[in-house]
Structures are given as structure tokens and as C-alpha cells.
Design a protein around this motif. Structure first.
Motif, PDB file in Angstrom:
ATOM      1  N   TYR A   1       0.843  -1.191   0.000  1.00 24.40           N
ATOM      2  CA  TYR A   1       0.000   0.000   0.000  1.00 24.40           C
ATOM      3  C   TYR A   1       0.884   1.249   0.000  1.00 24.40           C
ATOM      4  N   PRO A   2       0.575   2.248  -0.821  1.00 23.95           N
ATOM      5  CA  PRO A   2       1.407   3.461  -0.906  1.00 23.95           C
ATOM      6  C   PRO A   2       1.552   4.151   0.452  1.00 23.95           C
ATOM      7  N   GLY A   3       2.777   4.549   0.729  1.00 23.38           N
ATOM      8  CA  GLY A   3       3.033   5.289   1.951  1.00 23.38           C
ATOM      9  C   GLY A   3       3.442   4.446   3.135  1.00 23.38           C
ATOM     10  N   VAL A   4       3.394   3.120   2.994  1.00 25.59           N
ATOM     11  CA  VAL A   4       3.791   2.233   4.088  1.00 25.59           C
ATOM     12  C   VAL A   4       5.277   1.910   3.953  1.00 25.59           C
ATOM     13  N   ALA A   5       6.051   2.248   4.993  1.00 20.11           N
ATOM     14  CA  ALA A   5       7.494   1.999   4.959  1.00 20.11           C
ATOM     15  C   ALA A   5       7.867   0.694   5.639  1.00 20.11           C
ATOM     16  N   GLU A   6       7.256   0.419   6.784  1.00 24.36           N
ATOM     17  CA  GLU A   6       7.547  -0.805   7.537  1.00 24.36           C
ATOM     18  C   GLU A   6       6.260  -1.312   8.175  1.00 24.36           C
ATOM     19  N   VAL A   7       6.165  -2.631   8.327  1.00 17.43           N
ATOM     20  CA  VAL A   7       5.005  -3.242   8.963  1.00 17.43           C
ATOM     21  C   VAL A   7       5.461  -4.419   9.807  1.00 17.43           C
ATOM     22  N   ALA A   8       4.844  -4.567  10.958  1.00 22.12           N
ATOM     23  CA  ALA A   8       5.018  -5.769  11.765  1.00 22.12           C
ATOM     24  C   ALA A   8       3.646  -6.170  12.292  1.00 22.12           C
ATOM     25  N   VAL A   9       3.242  -7.402  12.030  1.00 25.79           N
ATOM     26  CA  VAL A   9       1.947  -7.913  12.466  1.00 25.79           C
ATOM     27  C   VAL A   9       2.169  -8.860  13.640  1.00 25.79           C
ATOM     28  N   ILE A  10       1.353  -8.701  14.666  1.00 27.90           N
ATOM     29  CA  ILE A  10       1.469  -9.544  15.852  1.00 27.90           C
ATOM     30  C   ILE A  10       0.100 -10.090  16.243  1.00 27.90           C
ATOM     31  N   GLY A  11       0.115 -11.155  17.025  1.00 25.98           N
ATOM     32  CA  GLY A  11      -1.109 -11.674  17.620  1.00 25.98           C
ATOM     33  C   GLY A  11      -1.253 -11.122  19.021  1.00 25.98           C
ATOM     34  N   THR A  12      -2.455 -10.669  19.355  1.00 26.41           N
ATOM     35  CA  THR A  12      -2.702 -10.142  20.694  1.00 26.41           C
ATOM     36  C   THR A  12      -3.756 -11.002  21.376  1.00 26.41           C
ATOM     37  N   PRO A  13      -3.668 -11.169  22.696  1.00 23.14           N
ATOM     38  CA  PRO A  13      -4.581 -12.068  23.408  1.00 23.14           C
ATOM     39  C   PRO A  13      -6.046 -11.639  23.290  1.00 23.14           C
ATOM     40  N   CYS A  14      -6.916 -12.635  23.147  1.00 19.14           N
ATOM     41  CA  CYS A  14      -8.354 -12.391  23.102  1.00 19.14           C
ATOM     42  C   CYS A  14      -9.044 -13.517  23.870  1.00 19.14           C
TER      43      CYS A  14
END
Length: 263
Positions: A175-188
Motif C-alpha cells: 500500500y502506498p506510503g507504508v514503509a515498515e510493517v510488523a503484524v502480531i497476535g494479541t490475546p483475546c
């Protein structure tokens, strides 16, 4: 270089001012190279041959390497096993899975260390029958090309559905404008885990709603992040350039202790 470094080079406003025509080979590893980054490098540096390689401290050298001619058509692969290495894709019971099926990458060969120094417990846990258990989840296709989907500890289990964070990250990086991404799982408490993303925007920023719409158009609904944390500072990384997702999980927990999605 790790893939993030290539992406940051491309984002440098003075990148095109330099003569890089003599740069012939670009090796990378440590993380998957986003397809969008491969495409941009091919456009702006047509003479550069990208070569993915896979290895670890425990292997002391590469285990797989991508033949340069194959990078364009197999950009999501880490290549084929080197002549002296063996890569097996194993299930949780230590049985090799059929080609194309996901499992943990086990590695054997003369480059693999015999164990951990003065740590027999870790050695017994991570070395089995001459193989080192990498902790990476991936697969091998019919031609012997190996793919890494995620770290076993980073894979998200959302209501029984497996979410490989690298797949989500690659979509968001396109996606334009995105330099870095990190995806994580969070407790639910209901689903076990939910999908959240830390996004570093390039100059000009990113519209969160539009970014999530982009994800919804490219991903199954259960893979779409349920929360996005926009930030200007770079993602935390270790000296090898790998994102420290544990630090991001800790940061999320400090801000959202109940594990409920933000927003």
C-alpha cells in the motif's frame, strides 16, 4: 542486507541521485522480501540480481540459496537446499509432510552446529536425529524450492484459523506510503488471538481506513488486522535487522492490558 534495508533505500528521496549501475548482486535474508520491493528494485535497478539465502546462527552459513534467474518468478521462495544441506518439512510429531504442505523446517548438514554451548536442555529440545529444528514454518514444492511463512512463535491462531503474519505484512507493504510493517497476535478471551499491525508510514502518512480497505480486498476476512498502530519511529530490530516482535507485543500489552482490540 535484510529486506527492510532495501525498502528504506528505495524510500530515500536521493536514491536516484547515485550511480548504482555497478551493483550486480543483492543478497538478502533474515526475513521475506516483499514482492512489491522486488518489483521496485527490478524497475529502478534492472542490472541488479537478487539472491535470497536462508540460514541461522545454528547453521553457521547458508542452507538454501535462490538461483538468481528464479527470483523474479519465485520471489516468495528462499531457494533450494545447497548441495551439502538437507531441509525437511516436519509436522508436530516429527514426521515429514507431503510436498506443498506446511510444517517446521528441520535442517541437517555439515554446516549445522552439534548443539548449544553448555546448554544440554536446549540442545535436547532443538536438535533431533542430526537435524536442527529451526522454529520456522514453511513448505517445499515439487521442484525443491523452499518457502518460509512465519516463525512458529509468531504465527497467529485466530479462532482456530492460522494467520501467517508475513502474508499480511506483504499485503500492507504494497500500500502506498507504508514503509515498515510488523503484524502480531494479541490475546483475546474469545478467539484466542486477534490480528494487530504496527505500521511505520513514509513521508506523507497513511490513511488507516483506506489501508484496512486494501487489506480487506486482498485477504480473507479473518486475516485483516483488527487494529493498526501508526508510528513514525522505526520498528525495533536486533543487530541482524530482524524485527523484535516480542518488544511490540510487550508494548501493546502495556497499552492494552486486557488484550481487547484497539479502536
Amino acid at each position: 542486507l535484510v529486506p527492510a534495508m532495501y525498502n528504506l533505500c528505495l524510500l530515500d528521496p536521493e536514491f536516484d541521485r547515485f550511480d548504482l549501475s555497478a551493483w550486480r548482486i543483492g543478497g538478502y535474508g533474515g526475513a521475506p522480501m516483499p514482492a512489491v520491493t522486488i518489483g521496485k528494485l527490478a524497475e529502478r535497478l534492472p542490472n541488479l540480481q537478487l539472491m535470497n539465502a536462508y540460514g541461522a546462527t545454528e547453521t553457521s552459513s547458508p542452507v538454501t540459496m535462490m538461483p538468481p534467474a528464479e527470483t523474479g518468478s519465485r520471489g516468495d521462495s528462499i531457494g533450494v537446499a545447497l548441495p551439502c544441506a538437507r531441509v525437511a518439512i516436519m509436522d508436530d510429531d516429527g514426521r515429514e509432510v507431503p510436498r506443498g504442505q506446511p510444517g517446521e523446517l528441520w535442517v541437517a548438514g555439515p554446516m549445522v552446529v552439534p548443539g548449544y554451548w553448555n546448554n544440554p536442555e536446549a540442545t535436547a529440545r532443538e536438535f533431533t536425529g542430526g537435524f536442527w529444528r529451526s522454529g520456522d514454518i514453511g513448505s517445499m514444492d515439487a521442484d525443491g524450492f523452499v518457502y518460509v511463512f512465519d516463525r512458529k512463535k509468531d504465527m497467529i491462531n485466530r479462532g482456530g484459523y492460522k494467520v501467517f503474519t508475513t502474508e499480511v505484512e506483504n499485503v500492507m507493504l504494497a500500500y502506498p506510503g507504508v514503509a515498515e510493517v510488523a503484524v502480531i497476535g494479541t490475546p483475546c478471551p474469545v478467539l484466542g488471538e486477534r490480528v494487530h499491525a504496527f505500521v511505520v508510514s513514509a513521508e506523507g502518512g497513511v490513511d488507516e481506513a483506506a489501508l484496512l480497505d486494501h487489506c480487506a480486498a486482498e485477504l480473507s476476512d479473518y486475516k485483516v488486522p483488527e487494529g493498526v498502530i501508526l508510528r513514525q519511529e522505526p520498528l525495533p530490530r536486533n543487530p541482524n535487522g530482524k524485527v523484535l516482535k516480542r518488544a511490540l507485543r510487550d508494548a501493546f500489552a502495556a497499552q492494552h492490558g486486557d488484550g481487547e482490540p484497539a479502536g
